[in-house]
Design an enzyme around this catalytic site. Sequence first.
Site, PDB file in Angstrom:
ATOM      1  CG  ASP A 130      -4.303   0.935  -4.262  1.00  0.00           C
ATOM      2  OD1 ASP A 130      -4.458   2.071  -3.785  1.00  0.00           O
ATOM      3  OD2 ASP A 130      -3.407   0.153  -3.896  1.00  0.00           O
ATOM      4  CD1 TRP A 165      -4.350   4.851  -0.463  1.00  0.00           C
ATOM      5  CD2 TRP A 165      -3.861   6.401  -2.011  1.00  0.00           C
ATOM      6  NE1 TRP A 165      -3.831   4.207  -1.560  1.00  0.00           N
ATOM      7  CE2 TRP A 165      -3.528   5.127  -2.523  1.00  0.00           C
ATOM      8  CE3 TRP A 165      -3.629   7.532  -2.796  1.00  0.00           C
ATOM      9  CZ2 TRP A 165      -2.991   4.961  -3.799  1.00  0.00           C
ATOM     10  CZ3 TRP A 165      -3.101   7.366  -4.073  1.00  0.00           C
ATOM     11  CH2 TRP A 165      -2.793   6.098  -4.559  1.00  0.00           C
ATOM     12  CG  ASP A 187      -0.056   2.521   1.780  1.00  0.00           C
ATOM     13  OD1 ASP A 187      -1.194   2.960   1.523  1.00  0.00           O
ATOM     14  OD2 ASP A 187       0.619   1.840   0.988  1.00  0.00           O
TER      15      ASP A 187
HETATM   16  C1  GLA Z   1      -1.259   1.106  -2.085  1.00  0.00           C
HETATM   17  C2  GLA Z   1      -2.268   0.680  -1.028  1.00  0.00           C
HETATM   18  C3  GLA Z   1      -1.678  -0.429  -0.178  1.00  0.00           C
HETATM   19  C4  GLA Z   1      -1.275  -1.613  -1.063  1.00  0.00           C
HETATM   20  C5  GLA Z   1      -0.321  -1.140  -2.154  1.00  0.00           C
HETATM   21  C6  GLA Z   1      -0.074  -2.224  -3.193  1.00  0.00           C
HETATM   22  O1  GLA Z   1      -0.137   1.714  -1.527  1.00  0.00           O
HETATM   23  O2  GLA Z   1      -2.630   1.771  -0.223  1.00  0.00           O
HETATM   24  O3  GLA Z   1      -2.595  -0.838   0.811  1.00  0.00           O
HETATM   25  O4  GLA Z   1      -2.432  -2.174  -1.625  1.00  0.00           O
HETATM   26  O5  GLA Z   1      -0.854  -0.018  -2.851  1.00  0.00           O
HETATM   27  O6  GLA Z   1       0.801  -1.798  -4.195  1.00  0.00           O
END
Ligand code: GLA
Length: 388
Positions: A130, A165, A187
């Site tokens: 991440d 992202w 997300d």
């Molecule tokens: C980010 C990621 C998600 C998930 C959360 C966990 O937002 O994009 O897919 O892994 O962190 O905290």
Amino acid sequence: MDQKLPGMLPALGWNSWNTFTWDINENLIKRMADVMVEEGYLEAGYEYVVIDDCWSLKERDAEGRLVPDPAKFPNGMKAVADYIHSKGLKFGMYSCAGTHTCAGHPGSFEHEFEDARQFAQWGVDYLKYDYCFKPRHVSGELLYKRMSLALKNCGRDILFSACNWGEDNVYQWIRESGAHSYRSTGDIQDRWDSIKNIALSQLEKEPFTGSYCHNDMDMLVVGMYGGSNSDFIGSKIGGCTDAQYRSHFALWCMMDSPLMIGCDLRKANAFTKELLQNKDLLAINQDPESRGAYRIKVEPQWFKAEDAFVLAKVLADGDIALGFFNFSDTARELSLQFWDIGLPYASNVSLSLYDCINHKELGSFRERYSPTVPSGDCVVVRAHLEVL
Ligand code: GLA
């Protein structure tokens, strides 16, 4: 060559985050592994069981190692890995390029090589990585390159699933980093708008996916129906209709995304199970050439992409997968002129069409195919060329 090198095809599996977020433990993960085997998901191709954020304590130990939370994983991660492997599945874990994970647990920043070694010792086969709490002065690109090298040199094959992202022009440098997939968007949420926005944002990005570095459009919300424990993901939103989930799954299949199931498989209904295990859609996603899908360019007066569009994905055996998607509020006839995929009438080619959702032959077509697609739904056909 070993056709099963990790990451050649989009990864298929299950991930704990969308439904359970922080509320994970050894028994839950083991039970999900059982269901994956007993209910046919493994046989359909879903092989990774991935534990997302919130598996560790909030501090490293005195030697600087990550510590599994003993209340959630009392037997440690190796025991979980062993169980998952004993079922014929593969084991995935989660860390972060920054100092902390998004939920505030320790990240792997400046611990990359020791953490990679630790993951290898535990028997990890997949790492989601991440982007929270990245020190501002440090290049994210270099952090992904560093972790990629750490994983490739840890003594075990570990699929590297990057998750920044879509930030920092990730398209421009991620393939060279060695990562096997990269998250291209923020997300997902268990709502139709979120699915539509993610798909629309990736429509022109088809050159940036392919073997060993797939465009990860985020985990599936198929079958959740609002069943997350998180307000953000969807407990207050209430989920989608079956038609919308079908479009979501078909889009992710057509667009070469990894398919990480996010619902509670123990409670999946018949529709969900059938959709997730649809062999014809999965074959499009797992096509050995892993090409992106291009959008048919149509005259603007016909329809705008926000309302409806047609995708074409060229497959390794010469077939073409065609997806007709209707994002608008009314049923639409979506007409594909074969000219627009390079096959004018004069080319003497007709297309024999097979419906990948209802699993039936539709017959032979010349010049055009024009299904009527209900609102929020889709039609996906596999076209076989017949050269006359
Ligand atoms: C980010 C990621 C998600 C998930 C959360 C966990 O937002 O994009 O897919 O892994 O962190 O905290």
